[in-house]
Design an enzyme around this catalytic site. Structure first.
Site, PDB file in Angstrom:
ATOM      1  N   ARG A 157       0.861  -1.174   0.000  1.00 37.73           N
ATOM      2  CA  ARG A 157       0.000   0.000   0.000  1.00 37.73           C
ATOM      3  C   ARG A 157       0.904   1.232   0.000  1.00 37.73           C
ATOM      4  NH1 ARG A 157      -1.857  -3.587   3.973  1.00 37.73           N
ATOM      5  NH2 ARG A 157      -3.930  -4.462   3.576  1.00 37.73           N
ATOM      6  N   LYS A 181      -1.819  -2.941   8.103  1.00 43.49           N
ATOM      7  CA  LYS A 181      -2.906  -2.477   8.963  1.00 43.49           C
ATOM      8  C   LYS A 181      -2.869  -3.225  10.292  1.00 43.49           C
ATOM      9  CE  LYS A 181      -6.034  -1.264   5.179  1.00 43.49           C
ATOM     10  NZ  LYS A 181      -7.348  -1.520   4.538  1.00 43.49           N
ATOM     11  N   HIS A 253      -4.018   2.622  -5.324  1.00 50.36           N
ATOM     12  CA  HIS A 253      -3.917   1.164  -5.236  1.00 50.36           C
ATOM     13  C   HIS A 253      -3.635   0.494  -6.583  1.00 50.36           C
ATOM     14  CE1 HIS A 253      -4.565   0.604  -1.100  1.00 50.36           C
ATOM     15  NE2 HIS A 253      -5.366  -0.432  -1.139  1.00 50.36           N
ATOM     16  N   ARG A 256      -0.754  -1.918  -6.661  1.00 47.69           N
ATOM     17  CA  ARG A 256      -1.055  -3.049  -5.770  1.00 47.69           C
ATOM     18  C   ARG A 256      -2.008  -4.023  -6.465  1.00 47.69           C
ATOM     19  NH1 ARG A 256      -1.251  -4.627  -0.306  1.00 47.69           N
ATOM     20  NH2 ARG A 256      -3.274  -5.266   0.516  1.00 47.69           N
ATOM     21  N   HIS A 279      -3.495  -9.576   3.462  1.00 50.36           N
ATOM     22  CA  HIS A 279      -4.933  -9.679   3.704  1.00 50.36           C
ATOM     23  C   HIS A 279      -5.190 -10.626   4.874  1.00 50.36           C
ATOM     24  CE1 HIS A 279      -6.113  -8.470  -0.675  1.00 50.36           C
ATOM     25  NE2 HIS A 279      -5.930  -7.428   0.098  1.00 50.36           N
ATOM     26  N   TYR A 288      -9.507 -10.854  -6.649  1.00 50.75           N
ATOM     27  CA  TYR A 288      -8.616 -10.716  -7.798  1.00 50.75           C
ATOM     28  C   TYR A 288      -8.755 -11.885  -8.763  1.00 50.75           C
ATOM     29  CZ  TYR A 288      -6.312  -6.955  -5.248  1.00 50.75           C
ATOM     30  OH  TYR A 288      -6.057  -5.791  -4.587  1.00 50.75           O
TER      31      TYR A 288
END
Length: 309
Positions: A157, A181, A253, A256, A279, A288
C-alpha cells in the site's frame, strides 16, 4: 388482514415520515430521499386502498421493477434500488409496530446485492511504461522510479511504502519489511529490478535529498529531507501515468492491484498472494481471481475457433 380499519398506503407513508422527522430526527436531505423513494412505491401501489393487503410478492415485484425500469422511469442502479427497498422495509416495519397492519410483509424482502467492484489492474506493458516514465536521472527522479518499482514489486500500500525506513530494506535477502494495517508486519520479496532502482536511489538520490534536512530514517524523502507523504506519493504516480500516456484512471492502489492480478495470471497460488498483500482473509484476495477469470473469458472469446456460432 389489518388489525383495525384499513389504512391507505399514502396515510401510512405520511405517518412514517412524521416519525422519521420528529422521533428519529433525520436530516432534511435524508427525509427528502425517503419521501422520493416512497413516492415511487405509492405509484406502484396505485389502486391499493389498504396497506395491510400488500403481500411479500407485491414488494418483491416492486423491487424487480426498480431494476428493470418501466415506460415512465429508468432502471435504478443496485445501490439506488437497495436504498429504496430500505425505505419500503422501514415503512412496513413501522406500520406493523404501530398496529396499522397485522404482518410486516417486507420482513423477508432483501435489498439487491450490489455488484462487486473488481480491482482495476493495468496491463504489464502499461506498468512498465509508467515506471519508465517516473523520472529523469535526478535525485527526485531516482526516488520516484524506486518508489513505483517497489510498489509494483511488493504490492505494498502507498501508506506502507512511505512508512518504510532505510533499515527495512534487506538487499542481501532481497526482501522488505512492510508494516500493514493493525501493526501487522510482513516480509515480502523484492525483485531484481526494484532492488536495482532502490540501490540507485540510495546511492545517488537520497543523499542529495536529505542534505537539507535534519536527518531521518525514512526511505523515501521529499526535497526538504523529510518523509514523503502519501499525497506526494500519489502525485508521483499520477505524474508518471500522464507522462506514460496511460489513459486508465490510476489510483493509489493501482500498482497493488496490478501486482496481485499479474501474479495470479502467472500461476501464483491465491493464498501466497494473500500473504504477500497482507490480507487477513483469503476472501478479500479471491476478488482478484474474478479479474483473471474475466480476462481468460476475453481471451477465449477472441482466440477459440468455435467460441462464436
Amino acid at each position: 388482514m389489518t388489525v383495525g380499519p384499513p389504512v391507505a398506503p399514502a396515510e401510512a407513508v405520511r405517518s412514517y415520515l412524521d416519525h422519521l422527522e420528529i422521533e428519529r430526527g433525520l436530516s432534511r436531505n435524508t427525509l427528502a430521499s425517503y419521501r422520493r423513494d416512497l413516492r415511487r412505491y405509492l405509484a406502484a401501489l396505485d389502486g391499493v386502498t389498504d396497506l395491510g393487503s400488500v403481500s411479500e410478492d407485491d414488494i418483491a415485484s416492486f423491487l424487480g421493477s426498480l431494476r428493470s425500469g418501466d415506460a415512465d422511469r429508468p432502471p435504478l442502479s443496485p445501490a439506488s434500488a437497495a436504498r429504496t427497498i430500505v425505505a419500503v422495509r422501514g415503512l412496513h416495519r413501522f406500520a406493523a409496530r404501530e398496529g396499522l397492519v397485522d404482518v410486516d410483509a417486507a420482513a423477508a424482502v432483501k435489498p439487491p446485492v450490489p455488484a462487486r467492484r473488481l480491482p482495476k489492474a493495468l496491463p504489464v506493458d502499461e506498468v512498465a511504461a509508467l515506471i519508465a516514465a517516473a523520472g529523469e536521472d535526478t535525485p527526485r527522479g531516482l526516488r520516484d522510479r524506486a518508489l513505483l518499482e517497489l510498489l509494483y514489486a511488493t504490492g505494498a500500500r502507498i501508506s506502507e511504502a512511505v512508512g518504510l525506513d532505510v533499515d527495512d530494506i534487506d538487499p542481501a535477502d532481497a526482501a522488505v519489511l512492510l508494516r500493514g494495517k493493525g501493526d501487522k508486519d510482513r516480509v515480502v520479496p523484492v525483485g531484481r529490478m526494484a532492488l536495482a532502482a532502490l540501490s540507485d536511489y540510495l546511492v545517488r538520490g537520497r543523499p542529495a535529498l536529505v542534505a537539507g534536512g535534519r536527518g531521518t530514517p525514512a526511505l523515501f524523502v521529499n526535497s526538504r529531507g523529510g518523509r514523503l507523504t502519501r499525497q506526494s506519493a500519489w502525485t508521483v504516480l499520477q505524474r508518471a501515468a500522464a507522462r506514460a500516456g496511460v489513459t486508465a484512471k490510476v489510483s493509489p492502489h493501482t500498482l497493488r492491484h496490478s501486482f496481485a492480478t499479474h501474479l495470479l495470471d502467472g500461476g501464483a497460488d491465491v493464498r501466497v498472494v494473500q500473504e504477500l498483500l497482507g490480507h487477513a482473509s483469503v476472501t478479500t484476495t479471491q476478488l482478484y481471481t474474478l479479474v483473471t477469470v474475466d480476462r481468460l473469458g476475453e481471451v477465449y472469446a477472441t482466440a477459440h475457433p468455435r467460441a462464436h456460432g
